[in-house]
Design a protein around this motif. Structure first.
Motif, mmCIF file in Angstrom:
data_model
loop_
_atom_site.group_PDB
_atom_site.id
_atom_site.type_symbol
_atom_site.label_atom_id
_atom_site.label_comp_id
_atom_site.label_asym_id
_atom_site.label_seq_id
_atom_site.Cartn_x
_atom_site.Cartn_y
_atom_site.Cartn_z
ATOM 1 N N VAL A 197 0.857 -1.182 0.000
ATOM 2 C CA VAL A 197 0.000 0.000 0.000
ATOM 3 C C VAL A 197 0.899 1.239 0.000
ATOM 4 O O VAL A 197 1.880 1.307 0.740
ATOM 5 N N ILE A 198 0.561 2.197 -0.858
ATOM 6 C CA ILE A 198 1.262 3.489 -0.902
ATOM 7 C C ILE A 198 0.250 4.555 -0.536
ATOM 8 O O ILE A 198 -0.867 4.570 -1.064
ATOM 9 N N THR A 199 0.607 5.432 0.393
ATOM 10 C CA THR A 199 -0.388 6.400 0.853
ATOM 11 C C THR A 199 0.184 7.793 1.089
ATOM 12 O O THR A 199 1.356 7.945 1.439
ATOM 13 N N GLY A 200 -0.700 8.790 0.882
ATOM 14 C CA GLY A 200 -0.362 10.177 1.184
ATOM 15 C C GLY A 200 -0.992 10.633 2.487
ATOM 16 O O GLY A 200 -0.894 11.804 2.846
ATOM 17 N N VAL A 201 -1.675 9.710 3.186
ATOM 18 C CA VAL A 201 -2.336 10.048 4.449
ATOM 19 C C VAL A 201 -1.289 10.440 5.484
ATOM 20 O O VAL A 201 -0.238 9.804 5.604
ATOM 21 N N ARG A 202 -1.594 11.489 6.278
ATOM 22 C CA ARG A 202 -0.643 11.974 7.296
ATOM 23 C C ARG A 202 -1.130 11.724 8.724
ATOM 24 O O ARG A 202 -0.344 11.830 9.657
ATOM 25 N N LYS A 223 4.723 5.329 3.159
ATOM 26 C CA LYS A 223 4.027 6.527 3.634
ATOM 27 C C LYS A 223 4.722 7.801 3.164
ATOM 28 O O LYS A 223 5.938 7.938 3.303
ATOM 29 N N LEU A 224 3.928 8.744 2.630
ATOM 30 C CA LEU A 224 4.450 10.059 2.268
ATOM 31 C C LEU A 224 4.924 10.761 3.535
ATOM 32 O O LEU A 224 4.216 10.817 4.531
ATOM 33 N N GLY A 225 6.157 11.256 3.488
ATOM 34 C CA GLY A 225 6.729 11.893 4.669
ATOM 35 C C GLY A 225 7.671 10.981 5.426
ATOM 36 O O GLY A 225 8.424 11.431 6.290
ATOM 37 N N GLU A 226 7.646 9.683 5.083
ATOM 38 C CA GLU A 226 8.555 8.726 5.735
ATOM 39 C C GLU A 226 9.362 7.947 4.693
ATOM 40 O O GLU A 226 10.506 8.253 4.435
ATOM 41 N N GLU A 227 8.739 6.944 4.060
ATOM 42 C CA GLU A 227 9.476 6.163 3.052
ATOM 43 C C GLU A 227 9.746 6.968 1.784
ATOM 44 O O GLU A 227 10.666 6.646 1.025
ATOM 45 N N PHE A 228 8.936 7.963 1.526
ATOM 46 C CA PHE A 228 9.203 8.860 0.393
ATOM 47 C C PHE A 228 8.760 10.267 0.784
ATOM 48 O O PHE A 228 7.777 10.446 1.510
ATOM 49 N N THR A 229 9.511 11.262 0.330
ATOM 50 C CA THR A 229 9.287 12.644 0.765
ATOM 51 C C THR A 229 9.431 13.614 -0.403
ATOM 52 O O THR A 229 9.946 13.244 -1.469
ATOM 53 N N TYR A 230 8.989 14.854 -0.179
ATOM 54 C CA TYR A 230 9.215 15.894 -1.180
ATOM 55 C C TYR A 230 9.672 17.172 -0.488
ATOM 56 O O TYR A 230 9.394 17.398 0.685
ATOM 57 N N LYS A 246 12.310 12.415 -2.960
ATOM 58 C CA LYS A 246 13.248 11.387 -2.522
ATOM 59 C C LYS A 246 12.461 10.132 -2.170
ATOM 60 O O LYS A 246 11.574 10.167 -1.320
ATOM 61 N N THR A 247 12.765 9.025 -2.860
ATOM 62 C CA THR A 247 12.125 7.741 -2.557
ATOM 63 C C THR A 247 13.169 6.806 -1.945
ATOM 64 O O THR A 247 14.330 7.192 -1.766
ATOM 65 N N LEU A 248 12.757 5.594 -1.655
ATOM 66 C CA LEU A 248 13.692 4.600 -1.132
ATOM 67 C C LEU A 248 14.765 4.263 -2.151
ATOM 68 O O LEU A 248 15.827 3.753 -1.797
ATOM 69 N N TYR A 249 14.482 4.548 -3.423
ATOM 70 C CA TYR A 249 15.360 4.095 -4.496
ATOM 71 C C TYR A 249 16.187 5.211 -5.130
ATOM 72 O O TYR A 249 17.262 4.955 -5.677
#
Length: 435
Positions: A197-202, A223-230, A246-249
């Motif tokens: 699951v990929i989510t933008g929920v905060r 999770k947006l803000g943790e595993e991937f950020t902007y 920035k993503t995990l990759y």
């Protein structure tokens, strides 16, 4: 059976009389009769309160740049009925729409005679879409937008590569529940065993519950803000947005989108993460240039869409409190200190009181109108709710817009927002008024 695509559209719209009937039994019955087309779909399932359509637009554009053929099933439509079922952004042809409808109609009639009852408008559309993408025009990947909620939504018979929840807000509370956690749990109904699951929920409490569900499903939550950020780099000179993801990759510096608003940066960031996941685990061909170009080219109608520059006319189908909040924030971000006018209407089952309060923060005069729909709020009800003194009822919104366009100073804004059905009508009318 059907002579024209208009015959199909009339038949589908006539199903509105059966209302909304949450549940998967009728879909499962139709899928079994069709030899399970849903099992042949290579899909991404996208739910959430706001941002579903924009996230799909960004993701489709990215995947297309990489050479994938991308199907989309979205709702509701803005410009034409056909756009709900599209391939690479091109709506289904009249011929194929008729072909699919002629397969589904006899089934719908047969289903109506059973204890399960008649299929709804959205169930018919979903069955048509899944049959089309499985049997008539298979695609490399299909992006499926949840219609309402998740757990009992007609689309929730697929087993996708990945499930996505964009955001959680107050919408459809009469069906999904009157608090955020209940709504969040209904949307989590699209989570599948073994599928991430990929989510933008905060919201922290919601994310904790999602973590529990994902753990039970033996999979991962991104999770947006943790595993991937902007990182928000601010508006671009041409009215878009600049940001770094920035993503995990990988880290993508100085990305740009033409769609406007900080909420669109979040939707775009989600799309990048989904694309990255598909590349890593499903060998979808993508290079950095495809992500950059795809994001820049992405377009979704009636989402802070500037349809005219002189005067500046903005269409936004913000139809709940969170959508209006994003609209107000985007106006302040891109048009600080500008004067403007708002033309607004909403459906009566929406939290329009909260929406109007949010709009009033702009300090613009608000003109209230209404549309010809059984679910529409009256202009009077909207007018009475408003606290501002700068308010007026408009019965002839077409005449109002025509007059405004000819008399409004070029440096002032005209914002048309609220019900997507209204904004869709306005968009069609403006094509004539502006040319």
């Amino acid at each position: 059976m059907f002579q024209t695509s208009e015959d199909v559209i009339k038949w589908v719209h006539d199903r509105k009389k059966f209302g909304i009937k949450p549940g998967l039994e009728r879909m499962e019955w139709m899928m079994e009769k069709l030899d399970h087309p849903e099992r042949r779909l290579r899909a991404v399932h996208i739910g959430g309160t706001n941002g579903k359509g924009s996230t799909i637009a960004f993701l489709r554009s990215i995947l297309q740049e990489g050479g994938s053929e991308v199907g989309t099933f979205t709702s509701p439509y803005v410009e034409s009925f056909h756009e709900r079922i599209s391939v690479d952004g091109v709506p289904i042809s009249d011929e194929d729409l008729i072909k699919v409808a002629e397969v589904i109609k006899p089934l719908a009639e047969q289903l109506e005679t059973t204890d399960l009852g008649a299929p709804t408008e959205f169930e018919i559309m979903t069955a048509m879409a899944f049959y089309y993408f499985a049997r008539i025009h298979p695609v490399d990947i299909l992006l499926v937008e949840v219609g309402l909620g998740g757990r009992l939504d007609s689309t929730n018979i697929i087993h996708p590569f990945v499930s996505v929840i964009t955001s959680i807000g107050y919408d459809h509370m009469n069906i999904l529940g009157d608090n955020l956690m209940d709504i969040a749990m209904e949307k989590a109904g699209i989570f599948k065993s073994g599928q991430p699951v990929i989510t933008g929920v905060r919201n922290k409490e919601i994310l904790e519950k999602y973590e529990e569900i994902v753990k039970e499903n033996r999979t991962a939550l991104y999770k947006l803000g943790e595993e991937f950020t902007y990182e928000d780099l601010g508006p671009t000179e041409d009215g878009g947005e600049a940001f770094t993801v920035k993503t995990l990759y990988k880290t993508y510096e100085n990305l740009e989108i033409s769609m406007t608003g900080r909420h669109q940066i979040e939707n775009a960031t989600l799309a990048v993460m989904i694309a990255e996941y598909l590349r890593q685990f499903y060998a979808i061909y993508l290079e950095e240039e495809h992500i950059r170009e795809g994001l820049k080219k992405a377009y979704w109608p009636a989402r802070f869409e500037v349809v005219s520059q002189k005067p500046t006319i903005i269409l936004d189908s913000a139809h709940n409190k969170e959508g209006i909040d994003s609209l107000v924030e985007t106006v302040n971000r891109h048009y600080p200190d500008k004067k403007g006018t708002i033309l607004f209407t909403a459906l009566k089952d929406k939290p329009f009181s909260n929406m109007i309060q949010a709009l009033e923060k702009l300090g613009y005069p608000i003109y209230f109108t209404e549309i010809d729909d059984a679910r529409a709020a009256t202009a009077e009800a909207l007018f009475e709710t408003a606290r501002t003194d700068q308010k007026e009822i408009v019965t002839d919104w077409k005449g109002f817009l025509s007059k405004k366009i000819s008399s409004q100073p070029e440096d002032e804004l005209i914002i048309v927002c609220g019900s997507i059905y209204f904004v869709s009508e306005v968009k069609s009318v403006l094509k004539q008024l502006l040319h």
